[in-house]
Design a protein around this motif. Structure first.
Motif, PDB file in Angstrom:
ATOM      1  N   VAL A   7       0.872  -1.179   0.000  1.00 22.09           N
ATOM      2  CA  VAL A   7       0.000   0.000   0.000  1.00 22.09           C
ATOM      3  C   VAL A   7       0.903   1.222   0.000  1.00 22.09           C
ATOM      4  O   VAL A   7       1.745   1.372   0.886  1.00 22.09           O
ATOM      5  CB  VAL A   7      -0.937   0.023   1.229  1.00 22.09           C
ATOM      6  N   ARG A   8       0.746   2.058  -1.020  1.00 20.46           N
ATOM      7  CA  ARG A   8       1.552   3.277  -1.123  1.00 20.46           C
ATOM      8  C   ARG A   8       0.677   4.435  -1.562  1.00 20.46           C
ATOM      9  O   ARG A   8      -0.297   4.252  -2.280  1.00 20.46           O
ATOM     10  CB  ARG A   8       2.670   3.107  -2.159  1.00 20.46           C
ATOM     11  N   ASN A   9       1.089   5.610  -1.210  1.00 18.83           N
ATOM     12  CA  ASN A   9       0.485   6.834  -1.685  1.00 18.83           C
ATOM     13  C   ASN A   9       1.509   7.481  -2.618  1.00 18.83           C
ATOM     14  O   ASN A   9       2.690   7.568  -2.276  1.00 18.83           O
ATOM     15  CB  ASN A   9       0.172   7.752  -0.502  1.00 18.83           C
ATOM     16  N   VAL A  10       1.071   7.929  -3.774  1.00 14.06           N
ATOM     17  CA  VAL A  10       2.000   8.550  -4.729  1.00 14.06           C
ATOM     18  C   VAL A  10       2.753   9.711  -4.084  1.00 14.06           C
ATOM     19  O   VAL A  10       3.904   9.997  -4.445  1.00 14.06           O
ATOM     20  CB  VAL A  10       1.271   8.982  -6.020  1.00 14.06           C
ATOM     21  N   ASN A  11       2.173  10.362  -3.100  1.00 16.23           N
ATOM     22  CA  ASN A  11       2.850  11.475  -2.423  1.00 16.23           C
ATOM     23  C   ASN A  11       4.128  11.031  -1.720  1.00 16.23           C
ATOM     24  O   ASN A  11       5.024  11.840  -1.489  1.00 16.23           O
ATOM     25  CB  ASN A  11       1.900  12.153  -1.439  1.00 16.23           C
ATOM     26  N   GLU A  12       4.223   9.735  -1.388  1.00 14.91           N
ATOM     27  CA  GLU A  12       5.434   9.212  -0.745  1.00 14.91           C
ATOM     28  C   GLU A  12       6.626   9.201  -1.702  1.00 14.91           C
ATOM     29  O   GLU A  12       7.779   9.122  -1.264  1.00 14.91           O
ATOM     30  CB  GLU A  12       5.188   7.790  -0.240  1.00 14.91           C
ATOM     31  N   VAL A  13       6.363   9.269  -2.999  1.00 10.42           N
ATOM     32  CA  VAL A  13       7.421   9.219  -4.018  1.00 10.42           C
ATOM     33  C   VAL A  13       7.961  10.620  -4.325  1.00 10.42           C
ATOM     34  O   VAL A  13       9.119  10.769  -4.716  1.00 10.42           O
ATOM     35  CB  VAL A  13       6.879   8.543  -5.304  1.00 10.42           C
ATOM     36  N   ILE A  14       7.124  11.631  -4.129  1.00  8.69           N
ATOM     37  CA  ILE A  14       7.519  13.009  -4.468  1.00  8.69           C
ATOM     38  C   ILE A  14       8.762  13.399  -3.681  1.00  8.69           C
ATOM     39  O   ILE A  14       8.829  13.221  -2.463  1.00  8.69           O
ATOM     40  CB  ILE A  14       6.351  13.979  -4.209  1.00  8.69           C
ATOM     41  N   GLY A  15       9.764  13.894  -4.408  1.00  9.25           N
ATOM     42  CA  GLY A  15      11.008  14.338  -3.793  1.00  9.25           C
ATOM     43  C   GLY A  15      12.012  13.233  -3.516  1.00  9.25           C
ATOM     44  O   GLY A  15      13.074  13.497  -2.971  1.00  9.25           O
ATOM     45  N   THR A  16      11.695  12.004  -3.903  1.00  4.31           N
ATOM     46  CA  THR A  16      12.631  10.894  -3.714  1.00  4.31           C
ATOM     47  C   THR A  16      13.335  10.583  -5.033  1.00  4.31           C
ATOM     48  O   THR A  16      13.021  11.170  -6.072  1.00  4.31           O
ATOM     49  CB  THR A  16      11.918   9.618  -3.222  1.00  4.31           C
ATOM     50  N   GLU A  17      14.238   9.616  -5.005  1.00  2.00           N
ATOM     51  CA  GLU A  17      14.947   9.203  -6.219  1.00  2.00           C
ATOM     52  C   GLU A  17      14.021   8.570  -7.246  1.00  2.00           C
ATOM     53  O   GLU A  17      14.388   8.436  -8.407  1.00  2.00           O
ATOM     54  CB  GLU A  17      16.079   8.240  -5.872  1.00  2.00           C
ATOM     55  N   HIS A  18      12.810   8.206  -6.853  1.00  2.00           N
ATOM     56  CA  HIS A  18      11.862   7.589  -7.787  1.00  2.00           C
ATOM     57  C   HIS A  18      10.863   8.582  -8.375  1.00  2.00           C
ATOM     58  O   HIS A  18       9.911   8.192  -9.036  1.00  2.00           O
ATOM     59  CB  HIS A  18      11.162   6.404  -7.138  1.00  2.00           C
ATOM     60  N   GLU A  19      11.105   9.880  -8.141  1.00  2.00           N
ATOM     61  CA  GLU A  19      10.416  10.924  -8.881  1.00  2.00           C
ATOM     62  C   GLU A  19      11.443  11.477  -9.865  1.00  2.00           C
ATOM     63  O   GLU A  19      12.313  12.268  -9.505  1.00  2.00           O
ATOM     64  CB  GLU A  19       9.894  12.040  -7.973  1.00  2.00           C
ATOM     65  N   VAL A  20      11.358  11.008 -11.096  1.00  2.00           N
ATOM     66  CA  VAL A  20      12.328  11.376 -12.125  1.00  2.00           C
ATOM     67  C   VAL A  20      11.764  12.562 -12.908  1.00  2.00           C
ATOM     68  O   VAL A  20      10.633  12.499 -13.403  1.00  2.00           O
ATOM     69  CB  VAL A  20      12.619  10.178 -13.062  1.00  2.00           C
ATOM     70  N   ILE A  21      12.560  13.631 -13.014  1.00  2.00           N
ATOM     71  CA  ILE A  21      12.099  14.848 -13.677  1.00  2.00           C
ATOM     72  C   ILE A  21      13.069  15.201 -14.806  1.00  2.00           C
ATOM     73  O   ILE A  21      14.285  15.251 -14.594  1.00  2.00           O
ATOM     74  CB  ILE A  21      11.999  16.017 -12.682  1.00  2.00           C
ATOM     75  N   THR A  22      12.510  15.421 -16.008  1.00  2.00           N
ATOM     76  CA  THR A  22      13.297  15.881 -17.152  1.00  2.00           C
ATOM     77  C   THR A  22      12.713  17.215 -17.628  1.00  2.00           C
ATOM     78  O   THR A  22      11.771  17.733 -17.025  1.00  2.00           O
ATOM     79  CB  THR A  22      13.247  14.855 -18.310  1.00  2.00           C
TER      80      THR A  22
END
Length: 131
Positions: free
Chosen positions: A3-18
């Motif tokens: 169980v995860r919330n997408v907000n847990e990914v924001i700002g981590t290495e798994h939020e990839v931004i180009t």
């Protein structure tokens, strides 16, 4: 159970931004599901060349607008809420952002590790492990 919330990914290495998009990788290879699951936002007015030679992808558009153009035949498809497209033949294409950010939910098979970015040919590597 996972169980995860997408907000847990924001700002981590798994939020990839180009320059063209951001991808929040919620379920990954390490989760053992056989696929990966992502929330991605395509920025307005951008154009991204994509050719997933090592992955199949299904995409569900849930917000915003854009366009996909298949390179083999030049067909263009409008993207917006409710549209689903599947790259079932590793279709080389252009993904274009429209006037509004295009938010999509993506599933990849085989699953991504979470560190992938497109190379100069629009490809994700077969296995992009962290160093």
């Amino acid at each position: 159970m996972i169980v995860r919330n997408v907000n847990e990914v924001i700002g981590t290495e798994h939020e990839v931004i180009t320059e063209n998009w951001l991808s929040r990788r919620v379920l990954l290879q390490k989760d053992g599901m056989g696929f990966s699951f992502h929330e991605t936002v395509i920025f307005p007015g951008t154009e991204t060349h994509i050719h997933y030679q090592n992955h199949l992808e299904a995409v569900w558009c849930i917000e915003g607008d854009g366009e996909i153009e298949t390179i083999a035949d030049g067909k263009k498809y409008a993207l917006g809420p409710g549209v689903v497209y599947a790259l079932n033949e590793n279709d080389e294409h252009w993904l274009r952002g429209g006037k509004e950010p295009l938010r999509v939910i993506c599933v990849f098979n085989p699953p991504l590790t979470g560190f992938e970015v497109h190379d100069e040919k629009g490809v994700y590597p077969a296995d992009a492990r962290a160093a």
